[in-house]
Motif scaffolding. Structure first.
Motif, PDB file in Angstrom:
ATOM      1  N   LEU A  70     -35.327  24.220  13.535  1.00 54.59           N
ATOM      2  CA  LEU A  70     -35.707  25.035  14.699  1.00 54.59           C
ATOM      3  C   LEU A  70     -37.030  25.767  14.444  1.00 54.59           C
ATOM      4  O   LEU A  70     -37.859  25.894  15.343  1.00 54.59           O
ATOM      5  CB  LEU A  70     -34.596  26.046  15.014  1.00 54.59           C
ATOM      6  CG  LEU A  70     -33.277  25.450  15.521  1.00 54.59           C
ATOM      7  CD1 LEU A  70     -32.207  26.530  15.633  1.00 54.59           C
ATOM      8  CD2 LEU A  70     -33.473  24.756  16.862  1.00 54.59           C
ATOM      9  N   TYR A  71     -37.221  26.227  13.213  1.00 55.46           N
ATOM     10  CA  TYR A  71     -38.459  26.942  12.867  1.00 55.46           C
ATOM     11  C   TYR A  71     -39.670  26.009  12.922  1.00 55.46           C
ATOM     12  O   TYR A  71     -40.727  26.368  13.427  1.00 55.46           O
ATOM     13  CB  TYR A  71     -38.319  27.550  11.468  1.00 55.46           C
ATOM     14  CG  TYR A  71     -39.534  28.336  11.018  1.00 55.46           C
ATOM     15  CD1 TYR A  71     -39.786  29.608  11.522  1.00 55.46           C
ATOM     16  CD2 TYR A  71     -40.419  27.798  10.089  1.00 55.46           C
ATOM     17  CE1 TYR A  71     -40.895  30.333  11.118  1.00 55.46           C
ATOM     18  CE2 TYR A  71     -41.537  28.507   9.679  1.00 55.46           C
ATOM     19  CZ  TYR A  71     -41.768  29.786  10.195  1.00 55.46           C
ATOM     20  OH  TYR A  71     -42.879  30.481   9.794  1.00 55.46           O
ATOM     21  N   PHE A  72     -39.499  24.787  12.394  1.00 48.78           N
ATOM     22  CA  PHE A  72     -40.572  23.791  12.408  1.00 48.78           C
ATOM     23  C   PHE A  72     -40.362  22.784  13.545  1.00 48.78           C
ATOM     24  O   PHE A  72     -40.655  21.604  13.400  1.00 48.78           O
ATOM     25  CB  PHE A  72     -40.609  23.030  11.078  1.00 48.78           C
ATOM     26  CG  PHE A  72     -41.007  23.864   9.891  1.00 48.78           C
ATOM     27  CD1 PHE A  72     -42.318  24.253   9.698  1.00 48.78           C
ATOM     28  CD2 PHE A  72     -40.056  24.262   8.967  1.00 48.78           C
ATOM     29  CE1 PHE A  72     -42.689  25.025   8.599  1.00 48.78           C
ATOM     30  CE2 PHE A  72     -40.411  25.029   7.864  1.00 48.78           C
ATOM     31  CZ  PHE A  72     -41.731  25.411   7.678  1.00 48.78           C
ATOM     32  N   ARG A  73     -39.842  23.258  14.676  1.00 46.62           N
ATOM     33  CA  ARG A  73     -39.411  22.355  15.749  1.00 46.62           C
ATOM     34  C   ARG A  73     -40.538  21.460  16.281  1.00 46.62           C
ATOM     35  O   ARG A  73     -40.270  20.353  16.771  1.00 46.62           O
ATOM     36  CB  ARG A  73     -38.772  23.132  16.893  1.00 46.62           C
ATOM     37  CG  ARG A  73     -39.657  24.189  17.531  1.00 46.62           C
ATOM     38  CD  ARG A  73     -38.883  25.035  18.521  1.00 46.62           C
ATOM     39  NE  ARG A  73     -39.700  26.112  19.088  1.00 46.62           N
ATOM     40  CZ  ARG A  73     -39.931  27.276  18.472  1.00 46.62           C
ATOM     41  NH1 ARG A  73     -39.413  27.486  17.277  1.00 46.62           N
ATOM     42  NH2 ARG A  73     -40.671  28.204  19.046  1.00 46.62           N
ATOM     43  N   GLN A  74     -41.788  21.926  16.188  1.00 42.94           N
ATOM     44  CA  GLN A  74     -42.904  21.110  16.673  1.00 42.94           C
ATOM     45  C   GLN A  74     -43.088  19.852  15.809  1.00 42.94           C
ATOM     46  O   GLN A  74     -43.600  18.840  16.291  1.00 42.94           O
ATOM     47  CB  GLN A  74     -44.202  21.931  16.682  1.00 42.94           C
ATOM     48  CG  GLN A  74     -44.163  23.162  17.576  1.00 42.94           C
ATOM     49  CD  GLN A  74     -43.933  22.827  19.046  1.00 42.94           C
ATOM     50  OE1 GLN A  74     -44.327  21.753  19.505  1.00 42.94           O
ATOM     51  NE2 GLN A  74     -43.292  23.720  19.783  1.00 42.94           N
TER      52      GLN A  74
END
Length: 329
Positions: free
Chosen positions: A87-91
């Motif tokens: 979710l934090y690195f979702r990109q």
């Protein structure tokens, strides 16, 4: 002071884990071993050392609930870590970059968890050479599964792109020989810190009155999973997604063997037959989360951002629901 000692042990664990994951990245890049193998076997085993020392220490002080709760709770927390970083690195869509070879590791972890869940329900208090037959079966399946995974042809993965300045500042100046030596030293430090976490955690359970099952499944499990969390974060910062996934999923299957290892030191029969029934909640939670991870690795090229994050959001929700049920159970 027990809380101070607990936090100090946790801080030492975090520092050692940063070094551990950096050296593992060097080994995966500069040796013949890839990120999947180094993550699943070496890094996973090393970051699971706190679970080993914690569970054995808990059995030695006659607290099997902390031993089993720590192992199962760590597995639950590990998958939660994976979802949170996704979710934090979702990109970057981490699950899309992960090799499908991780499906075999996740599948083995799911099988071992289901076996543990059955053992917690049936409660077969039978031993062979002083070890519970259920624990021996778990260890045997782990060995067979690792052998099978090692024999399978590996899926080719794309070469990761890392910024030149990141490489120069972190791993390019470290030789493989230095990485192996540093890895071993960091692993020993983590093992010692894990013992301290176990002893102080047992004291916290007594002082706070929260109970061994909850403290083992939540507080100590989260603390002994700090190496996995830090290792995954560093691996992802180094753009080594397969090292990160291998560390988490490999740790989860390695943690299951800790049941058999703990049972060797447990003198009152089968350890799974004697622990609290509340551990069943954790095992069910791990089963659900494992299925969600396998689904996320299996699907590829999801275009919708909302559809992509749904499995990770569900993992987070199930984790907190399981923790609440363990606390109130």
């Amino acid at each position: 002071m027990v809380f101070v000692y607990f936090l100090l042990a946790a801080a030492i664990t975090v520092y050692a884990a940063i070094k551990l994951s950096t050296y593992a990245d060097v080994m995966s890049e500069k040796s013949s071993m890839g990120g999947v193998l180094v993550g699943t076997v070496l890094l996973a085993g090393a970051t699971s050392l706190p679970e080993v020392t914690t569970s054995i220490s808990a059995v030695m002080i006659n607290n099997p609930d902390i031993a089993v709760g720590n192992m199962l709770g760590s597995n639950l927390f590990n998958i939660f870590i994976l979802a949170m970083f996704d979710l934090y690195f979702r990109q970057k869509r981490l699950f899309n970059e992960a090799s499908r070879d991780h499906l075999y590791t996740a599948g083995l972890g799911l099988l071992l968890t289901v076996l543990t869940m059955v053992a917690l329900i049936v409660r077969v208090d039978m031993t062979f050479i002083g070890i519970g037959v259920d624990a021996l079966l778990i260890a045997a399946l782990y060995g067979i599964g690792i052998y099978y995974i090692g024999k399978r042809p590996k899926e080719p993965t794309a070469t990761r792109e890392v910024e030149q300045e990141v490489v120069a500042s972190t791993t390019s100046s470290i030789t493989v020989k230095r990485a192996v030596f540093g890895f071993a030293i960091a692993a020993l430090v983590i093992m010692a810190a894990g013992t301290a976490l176990s002893i102080t955690g047992d004291r916290i359970a007594v002082v706070t009155g929260l109970g061994s099952s909850f403290v083992g499944s939540f507080l100590i499990a989260a603390s002994t999973s700090l190496p996995e969390a830090v290792a995954v974060f560093v691996a992802l910062k180094l753009r080594n997604v397969n090292l990160a996934f291998g560390s988490i999923l490999g740790s989860n299957i390695f943690n299951m063997v800790i049941i058999a290892l703990s049972d060797v030191f447990y003198q009152n029969g089968s350890i799974l037959a004697d622990v609290s029934a509340s551990h069943l909640v954790t095992a069910i939670g791990i089963t659900i989360l494992s299925v969600l991870v396998m689904y996320s690795v299996l699907r590829k090229d999801v275009t919708s951002k909302v559809r992509y994050i749904v499995p990770s959001v569900l993992v987070v929700l199930v984790y907190f629901a399981s923790s609440y049920l363990i606390f109130t159970g």
